[in-house]
Write a protein that holds these residues in place. Structure first.
Motif, PDB file in Angstrom:
ATOM      1  N   GLY A 204      31.660  -9.372 -13.583  1.00 58.56           N
ATOM      2  CA  GLY A 204      30.408  -9.951 -13.097  1.00 58.56           C
ATOM      3  C   GLY A 204      29.673  -8.933 -12.247  1.00 58.56           C
ATOM      4  N   SER A 205      28.365  -9.157 -12.047  1.00 60.38           N
ATOM      5  CA  SER A 205      27.657  -8.187 -11.197  1.00 60.38           C
ATOM      6  C   SER A 205      28.042  -8.378  -9.739  1.00 60.38           C
ATOM      7  N   LEU A 206      28.693  -9.509  -9.413  1.00 55.09           N
ATOM      8  CA  LEU A 206      29.206  -9.672  -8.046  1.00 55.09           C
ATOM      9  C   LEU A 206      30.189  -8.555  -7.707  1.00 55.09           C
TER      10      LEU A 206
ATOM     11  N   LEU B  89      28.218  -5.578  -6.799  1.00 54.24           N
ATOM     12  CA  LEU B  89      27.756  -5.643  -5.407  1.00 54.24           C
ATOM     13  C   LEU B  89      28.891  -5.232  -4.463  1.00 54.24           C
TER      14      LEU B  89
ATOM     15  N   TYR C 220      19.003 -13.109  -2.718  1.00 55.11           N
ATOM     16  CA  TYR C 220      20.218 -13.765  -3.209  1.00 55.11           C
ATOM     17  C   TYR C 220      21.224 -13.961  -2.072  1.00 55.11           C
TER      18      TYR C 220
ATOM     19  N   TYR D 278      18.004  -2.839  -1.041  1.00 53.21           N
ATOM     20  CA  TYR D 278      18.457  -3.718  -2.123  1.00 53.21           C
ATOM     21  C   TYR D 278      17.273  -4.532  -2.631  1.00 53.21           C
TER      22      TYR D 278
ATOM     23  N   ILE E 179      15.770  -7.105  -6.101  1.00 58.09           N
ATOM     24  CA  ILE E 179      15.930  -7.780  -7.398  1.00 58.09           C
ATOM     25  C   ILE E 179      14.535  -7.756  -8.014  1.00 58.09           C
TER      26      ILE E 179
ATOM     27  N   ASN F  62      15.395 -13.346  -7.374  1.00 53.98           N
ATOM     28  CA  ASN F  62      16.108 -14.560  -6.967  1.00 53.98           C
ATOM     29  C   ASN F  62      15.930 -14.681  -5.453  1.00 53.98           C
TER      30      ASN F  62
ATOM     31  N   ASP G 100      19.194  -4.752  -8.584  1.00 53.97           N
ATOM     32  CA  ASP G 100      20.015  -5.828  -9.154  1.00 53.97           C
ATOM     33  C   ASP G 100      19.180  -6.547 -10.224  1.00 53.97           C
TER      34      ASP G 100
ATOM     35  N   CYS H 112      20.012  -8.851 -12.712  1.00 52.34           N
ATOM     36  CA  CYS H 112      20.765  -9.933 -13.335  1.00 52.34           C
ATOM     37  C   CYS H 112      19.947 -10.834 -14.285  1.00 52.34           C
ATOM     38  N   TYR H 113      18.644 -10.971 -14.010  1.00 49.67           N
ATOM     39  CA  TYR H 113      17.826 -11.937 -14.758  1.00 49.67           C
ATOM     40  C   TYR H 113      16.808 -11.279 -15.690  1.00 49.67           C
TER      41      TYR H 113
ATOM     42  N   SER I  60      24.053  -7.932 -15.798  1.00 51.71           N
ATOM     43  CA  SER I  60      25.071  -8.942 -16.051  1.00 51.71           C
ATOM     44  C   SER I  60      24.835  -9.633 -17.396  1.00 51.71           C
TER      45      SER I  60
ATOM     46  N   SER J 282      25.925 -12.777 -17.399  1.00 50.90           N
ATOM     47  CA  SER J 282      26.084 -14.159 -16.921  1.00 50.90           C
ATOM     48  C   SER J 282      24.899 -15.030 -17.290  1.00 50.90           C
ATOM     49  N   LYS J 283      23.693 -14.491 -17.157  1.00 50.23           N
ATOM     50  CA  LYS J 283      22.516 -15.321 -17.370  1.00 50.23           C
ATOM     51  C   LYS J 283      22.060 -15.296 -18.827  1.00 50.23           C
TER      52      LYS J 283
ATOM     53  N   ARG K 103      32.302 -13.621 -16.825  1.00 52.55           N
ATOM     54  CA  ARG K 103      32.490 -12.671 -15.720  1.00 52.55           C
ATOM     55  C   ARG K 103      32.385 -11.217 -16.193  1.00 52.55           C
TER      56      ARG K 103
END
Ligand SMILES: Cc1ncc(COP(=O)(O)O)c(C=O)c1O
Length: 409
Positions: free
Chosen positions: A102-104, A107, A128, A175, A177, A182, A210, A212-213, A240, A242-243, A250
């Motif tokens: 996951g991108s978590l 991070l 986020y 940081y 997004i 988000n 980041d 992610c979306y 990621s 995830s989305k 993950r």
């Protein structure tokens, strides 16, 4: 067999986060987190991909890292490299891509190699919560920069950087997004990206991007990534699946040049991220990713429109919002009398889960009357009903919104 409990309390490391609550299932009206649309998970495609990749390469599961090394399954990195070049302008080799859990994990890895207690990090003022809590947990300070329709304000960033310079503080990273932020769901223009990069160059502070979306803009278009526009390896990029595919897999990725990547690899000592997930994703995405995401976007947008219609009906003008450029969240401002942290608790008792705005702000107090609603997971009927229940709870607790002219539930 149940063991007698043992008292670990005197042995725990100081500074741990609060104890987790037990999971008791999802609430009926679930507008929290980053869950995705269940019917959009490409189950048949994933089954076919799993069967074919396992038949062909299953025996490589005998080794840590398959036969691809510590960066992750090479065909998945090849797919990501191609997609990054096509969609974001990032030209990188597969050796500059690390597959993460996951991108978590991305991070965490970046924070672990860069942050020490007392360090400073710059972020969008609304951002986020997972990024805020991670940085705070490491004892670093966060400076929030205001945002507008274009994302992080360049003037705000310039003044934060200048103020820190005057105080002799060099932030560790900025940081952001940028694409489908988000929680605000705005997309940063290329002009703004260029301004941020110029400030990053002038003050020699790296950018942590980041994304992610970024696959979920409604029209499928997105500006070039900051990393693609940078004049050197000053931007670390994470993304990621995830989305776009499913959060439970993950699987995310991190893009960085070898000097930083080699340090990150030094601490990614988990034996590799889930191999089966990587193999199945690579096999599936090669032929199906684009068509899948095109359909997913349509489903998500339909649900967003249902949510907005329900909010208009139940909350009227009491709910202020900007139409998201994509993604799975709607960021809503309620009148100042509404404390959404309190609303969250009462609504949960009625089966409605929302994300209170305070958790999505670097300065929690400014998020008091905001909330974030994830519209991807609940069905359209559950969205309509849930917004109705939320409005009832809010009215009982705060006297607002006024009852809808035509009740519609
Ligand atoms: C901005 C942002 N970054 C990272 C993540 C983590 O996502 P994952 O670990 O599932 O890739 C999320 C999840 O919602 C997010 O919103």
């Amino acid at each position: 067999m149940a063991f007698d409990s043992f008292d670990y309390s005197g042995m725990l490391r100081p500074g741990l986060p609060p104890a987790a609550a037990r999971w008791n299932g999802f609430p009926k009206y679930n507008f929290v987190g980053g869950h995705n649309d269940a019917d959009s998970v490409p189950v048949d495609g994933l089954i076919a991909a799993a069967a074919s990749v396992l038949k062909r390469e299953g025996k490589t599961l005998a080794t840590y890292g398959l036969e691809s090394g510590a960066l992750g399954y090479r065909p998945l990195r090849e797919f990501i490299a191609g997609k990054l070049a096509r969609d974001t302008g990032i030209e990188c080799s597969v050796d500059e891509i690390l597959i993460t859990s996951g991108s978590l994990q991305g991070l965490d890895l970046v924070n672990q190699v860069l942050l020490s207690p007392g360090d400073t990090v710059i972020m969008e003022q609304m951002t986020y919560s997972g990024s805020i809590t991670r940085v705070k947990r490491l004892g670093a300070e966060i400076i929030g920069v205001p945002t507008d329709h274009d994302g992080m304000s360049a003037a705000g960033l310039a003044s934060a950087l200048e103020d820190l310079r005057r105080r002799g503080v060099k932030p560790k990273y900025i940081y952001t997004i940028p694409t489908v932020q988000n929680p605000t769901a705005t997309v940063m223009s290329e002009a703004r990206r260029a301004e941020l990069l110029e400030l990053s160059r002038t003050y020699a502070v790296p950018i942590f991007e980041d994304e992610c979306y970024a696959d979920l803009t409604w029209d499928g278009k997105r500006p070039r990534a900051l990393r693609a526009m940078a004049d050197c390896d000053r931007v670390v990029h994470i993304g990621s699946f995830s989305k776009s595919i499913a959060p439970a897999l993950r699987i995310g990725y991190l893009v960085a040049g070898w000097p930083l990547m080699s340090r990150i690899l030094g601490i990614k000592s988990d034996g590799g991220s889930g191999a089966l997930e990587q193999m199945v994703l690579a096999e599936y995405c090669r032929d199906h990713f684009d068509a899948h995401v095109r359909t997913l976007r349509q489903t998500l947008r339909r649900k967003l429109d249902t949510l907005i219609e329900a909010l208009r009906m139940q909350f009227g003008d009491a709910a202020e919002l900007e139409y998201p450029a994509g993604g799975i969240f709607l960021w809503v401002k309620l009148p100042d009398v509404v404390d959404t942290s309190r609303l969250y608790q009462v609504a949960l008792g009625a089966g409605v889960a929302i994300n209170p705005g305070a958790e999505w702000m670097t300065d929690a107090a400014s998020g008091k009357s905001r909330l974030r609603l994830c519209f991807a997971h609940p069905s359209e009927q559950i969205i309509r009903e849930g917004v109705g229940v939320l409005a009832d709870v809010c009215r009982r607790e705060f006297g607002l919104p006024h009852p809808p002219a035509a009740a519609h539930r």
